[in-house]
Design a protein around this motif. Structure first.
Motif, PDB file in Angstrom:
ATOM      1  N   ASP A 179       0.824  -1.214   0.000  1.00 13.85           N
ATOM      2  CA  ASP A 179       0.000   0.000   0.000  1.00 13.85           C
ATOM      3  C   ASP A 179       0.855   1.260   0.000  1.00 13.85           C
ATOM      4  N   LYS A 180       1.574   1.441  -1.098  1.00 15.00           N
ATOM      5  CA  LYS A 180       2.375   2.637  -1.319  1.00 15.00           C
ATOM      6  C   LYS A 180       2.146   3.117  -2.744  1.00 15.00           C
ATOM      7  N   LYS A 181       2.298   4.405  -2.946  1.00 21.05           N
ATOM      8  CA  LYS A 181       1.959   4.987  -4.252  1.00 21.05           C
ATOM      9  C   LYS A 181       2.808   4.442  -5.391  1.00 21.05           C
ATOM     10  N   ASP A 182       4.041   3.994  -5.110  1.00 23.43           N
ATOM     11  CA  ASP A 182       4.913   3.557  -6.188  1.00 23.43           C
ATOM     12  C   ASP A 182       4.810   2.068  -6.492  1.00 23.43           C
ATOM     13  N   SER A 183       3.896   1.347  -5.845  1.00 24.42           N
ATOM     14  CA  SER A 183       3.680  -0.068  -6.164  1.00 24.42           C
ATOM     15  C   SER A 183       2.715  -0.175  -7.338  1.00 24.42           C
ATOM     16  N   TYR A 184       2.993  -1.118  -8.231  1.00 25.78           N
ATOM     17  CA  TYR A 184       2.218  -1.235  -9.468  1.00 25.78           C
ATOM     18  C   TYR A 184       0.716  -1.316  -9.217  1.00 25.78           C
ATOM     19  N   TYR A 185       0.322  -2.182  -8.276  1.00 20.50           N
ATOM     20  CA  TYR A 185      -1.100  -2.468  -8.092  1.00 20.50           C
ATOM     21  C   TYR A 185      -1.570  -2.106  -6.683  1.00 20.50           C
ATOM     22  N   SER A 186      -1.000  -1.070  -6.110  1.00 22.42           N
ATOM     23  CA  SER A 186      -1.409  -0.639  -4.771  1.00 22.42           C
ATOM     24  C   SER A 186      -2.818  -0.067  -4.808  1.00 22.42           C
ATOM     25  N   ILE A 187      -3.423   0.034  -3.643  1.00 27.43           N
ATOM     26  CA  ILE A 187      -4.766   0.607  -3.543  1.00 27.43           C
ATOM     27  C   ILE A 187      -4.749   2.058  -4.022  1.00 27.43           C
ATOM     28  N   HIS A 188      -3.593   2.732  -3.838  1.00 29.01           N
ATOM     29  CA  HIS A 188      -3.460   4.111  -4.291  1.00 29.01           C
ATOM     30  C   HIS A 188      -3.531   4.189  -5.814  1.00 29.01           C
ATOM     31  N   GLN A 189      -2.805   3.291  -6.485  1.00 28.48           N
ATOM     32  CA  GLN A 189      -2.772   3.304  -7.948  1.00 28.48           C
ATOM     33  C   GLN A 189      -4.143   2.965  -8.532  1.00 28.48           C
ATOM     34  N   ILE A 190      -4.810   1.984  -7.939  1.00 27.87           N
ATOM     35  CA  ILE A 190      -6.125   1.587  -8.445  1.00 27.87           C
ATOM     36  C   ILE A 190      -7.124   2.721  -8.277  1.00 27.87           C
ATOM     37  N   ALA A 191      -7.110   3.363  -7.118  1.00 28.77           N
ATOM     38  CA  ALA A 191      -8.044   4.460  -6.872  1.00 28.77           C
ATOM     39  C   ALA A 191      -7.764   5.641  -7.794  1.00 28.77           C
ATOM     40  N   GLN A 192      -6.479   5.951  -7.985  1.00 34.24           N
ATOM     41  CA  GLN A 192      -6.129   7.087  -8.836  1.00 34.24           C
ATOM     42  C   GLN A 192      -6.464   6.809 -10.296  1.00 34.24           C
ATOM     43  N   MET A 193      -6.178   5.600 -10.771  1.00 34.63           N
ATOM     44  CA  MET A 193      -6.508   5.256 -12.151  1.00 34.63           C
ATOM     45  C   MET A 193      -8.018   5.221 -12.358  1.00 34.63           C
ATOM     46  N   GLY A 194      -8.761   4.919 -11.308  1.00 36.93           N
ATOM     47  CA  GLY A 194     -10.216   4.905 -11.409  1.00 36.93           C
ATOM     48  C   GLY A 194     -10.805   6.270 -11.667  1.00 36.93           C
ATOM     49  N   VAL A 195     -10.074   7.325 -11.298  1.00 40.22           N
ATOM     50  CA  VAL A 195     -10.548   8.683 -11.573  1.00 40.22           C
ATOM     51  C   VAL A 195     -10.700   8.875 -13.078  1.00 40.22           C
ATOM     52  N   GLY A 196      -9.784   8.280 -13.846  1.00 36.11           N
ATOM     53  CA  GLY A 196      -9.888   8.349 -15.304  1.00 36.11           C
ATOM     54  C   GLY A 196     -11.070   7.584 -15.853  1.00 36.11           C
ATOM     55  N   GLU A 197     -11.633   6.684 -15.044  1.00 32.81           N
ATOM     56  CA  GLU A 197     -12.817   5.934 -15.443  1.00 32.81           C
ATOM     57  C   GLU A 197     -14.093   6.594 -14.927  1.00 32.81           C
ATOM     58  N   GLY A 198     -13.946   7.818 -14.388  1.00 37.98           N
ATOM     59  CA  GLY A 198     -15.114   8.540 -13.900  1.00 37.98           C
ATOM     60  C   GLY A 198     -15.508   8.199 -12.481  1.00 37.98           C
ATOM     61  N   LYS A 199     -14.612   7.544 -11.730  1.00 35.12           N
ATOM     62  CA  LYS A 199     -14.906   7.161 -10.350  1.00 35.12           C
ATOM     63  C   LYS A 199     -14.092   8.025  -9.393  1.00 35.12           C
ATOM     64  N   SER A 200     -14.750   8.785  -8.548  1.00 34.22           N
ATOM     65  CA  SER A 200     -14.057   9.597  -7.562  1.00 34.22           C
ATOM     66  C   SER A 200     -13.441   8.701  -6.493  1.00 34.22           C
ATOM     67  N   ILE A 201     -12.420   9.225  -5.799  1.00 29.88           N
ATOM     68  CA  ILE A 201     -11.794   8.479  -4.710  1.00 29.88           C
ATOM     69  C   ILE A 201     -12.849   8.151  -3.659  1.00 29.88           C
ATOM     70  N   GLY A 202     -12.934   6.886  -3.293  1.00 28.90           N
ATOM     71  CA  GLY A 202     -13.907   6.460  -2.293  1.00 28.90           C
ATOM     72  C   GLY A 202     -15.233   6.011  -2.868  1.00 28.90           C
ATOM     73  N   GLN A 203     -15.444   6.206  -4.171  1.00 28.05           N
ATOM     74  CA  GLN A 203     -16.706   5.796  -4.793  1.00 28.05           C
ATOM     75  C   GLN A 203     -16.697   4.298  -5.074  1.00 28.05           C
ATOM     76  N   TRP A 204     -17.883   3.705  -5.057  1.00 25.56           N
ATOM     77  CA  TRP A 204     -18.019   2.267  -5.295  1.00 25.56           C
ATOM     78  C   TRP A 204     -17.593   1.899  -6.705  1.00 25.56           C
ATOM     79  N   TYR A 205     -16.783   0.843  -6.827  1.00 27.84           N
ATOM     80  CA  TYR A 205     -16.367   0.307  -8.123  1.00 27.84           C
ATOM     81  C   TYR A 205     -17.169  -0.950  -8.417  1.00 27.84           C
ATOM     82  N   GLY A 206     -17.611  -1.084  -9.658  1.00 24.80           N
ATOM     83  CA  GLY A 206     -18.197  -2.328 -10.101  1.00 24.80           C
ATOM     84  C   GLY A 206     -17.118  -3.212 -10.716  1.00 24.80           C
ATOM     85  N   PRO A 207     -17.436  -4.468 -11.011  1.00 30.51           N
ATOM     86  CA  PRO A 207     -16.441  -5.383 -11.586  1.00 30.51           C
ATOM     87  C   PRO A 207     -15.844  -4.876 -12.900  1.00 30.51           C
ATOM     88  N   ASN A 208     -16.653  -4.222 -13.734  1.00 22.99           N
ATOM     89  CA  ASN A 208     -16.138  -3.743 -15.011  1.00 22.99           C
ATOM     90  C   ASN A 208     -15.106  -2.638 -14.823  1.00 22.99           C
TER      91      ASN A 208
END
Length: 319
Positions: free
Chosen positions: A43-72
């Motif tokens: 759980d660090k920003k520089d890890s490939y698949y950290s929770i930080h990276q997933i949440a930040q990349m999700g912003v590009g998918e229209g998901k704000s930090i903390g918003q529910w993600y669906g499987p897609n």
């Protein structure tokens, strides 16, 4: 759902680097590849698949930090993050519209071949300065196939799973290429790894644990990465209809075998097919040319969002 995405990708990385037969034994000295996998999820920003990276990349998918993600959404985010993992060199494909196109996957896993099967010149990706990644890349350049992680987002009903798909879903768990299923039930995300009778077996990531810090020698305390209690069970009819099914094909032969098994499964009378397997893209599916898109990164994002099938995109109309 973010943690479930990490779990299914973690299983793919284990299959990729350690093999399907690998098993964790507490206290046993593990290979360096094992600790490289763990470090990818720290759980660090520089890890490939950290929770930080997933949440930040999700912003590009229209998901704000903390918003529910669906499987897609999780599948799309993992696909984008895998591009930066030069060590694993995975080919992550997200099959949209309930359709798996064989030609698209073979182009992805064998990018140095054109559609006629002839080799084509291609510049190699820029290395990230990691010696381990450079060695892995040199090894991959001699291979004929980039290991495939196939994620298929599906909706198997409106508010409840359609029972016509249950037997087919069970059969997917039995395929040797299976990575399991991410999904859950209302307000709970789970990683499903198998079934017994009419019950699904799943791992639940909703357990608060101490944060993990790597040691000075590069080792990682790994107890919390593994299930410390027996997996949970739930009746299959409780499953939310929005899921993503995962498969891993290490070689082209693995993928060809998977296609053969899926086609046999589609002919079975025990249940309805959950998705369609076709040789080339059907004419009724919109492609980038129809939308006048150029193949740059931003247009790729727009195209994926065009085909997004998250729950919030559905609206039930009363007639």
């Amino acid at each position: 759902m973010l943690r479930c995405g990490q779990m299914i990708l973690g299983e793919a990385l284990v299959c990729r680097h350690l093999g399907r037969g690998w098993r964790w034994i507490k206290g046993k000295r593990q290979k360096e590849e094992y600790f490289s996998i763990l470090n990818a999820f720290i759980d660090k920003k520089d890890s490939y698949y950290s929770i930080h990276q997933i949440a930040q990349m999700g912003v590009g998918e229209g998901k704000s930090i903390g918003q529910w993600y669906g499987p897609n959404t999780v599948a799309q985010v993992l696909k984008k993050l895998s591009v930066f993992d030069t060590w694993s060199r995975l080919a992550v494909h997200v099959a949209m519209d309930n359709t798996v196109v064989i030609e698209e996957i073979k182009r992805l896993c064998m990018p140095w071949l054109d559609f006629t099967g002839a080799a084509c010149a291609e510049e190699g990706p820029e290395l990230n300065g990691c010696l381990e990644g450079a060695c892995a890349l040199a090894e991959e350049e001699t291979a004929l196939w980039r290991p495939l992680v196939l994620l298929i987002p599906l909706r198997l009903g409106l508010s409840d799973i359609n029972e016509a798909y249950i037997e087919t879903l069970k059969q997917c768990f039995m395929l040797p290429q299976s990575l399991g299923v991410i999904g859950g039930k209302p307000n709970s995300a789970h990683y499903f790894i198998g079934f017994v009778g009419e019950e699904l077996i799943y791992l639940d990531p909703h357990t608060t644990q101490p944060a993990v810090e790597p040691c000075d020698d590069g080792q990682v305390p790994d107890d919390t990465y593994h299930c410390q209690h027996p997996p949970c069970r739930m009746h299959i009819c409780e499953l939310d209809p929005s899921i993503a099914v995962g498969f891993f094909c290490r070689t082209e032969d693995d993928f060809d075998d998977w296609c053969l098994r899926i086609r046999k499964l589609s002919c079975s009378k025990e249940g309805l097919p959950m998705f369609e397997l076709v040789d080339s893209q059907p004419s009724h599916l919109i492609n980038a040319d129809v939308l006048n898109l150029t193949p740059d990164f931003s247009d790729s994002d727009r195209l994926e969002r065009f085909f997004d099938s998250e729950d919030e995109e559905f609206e039930i109309l009363s007639l």
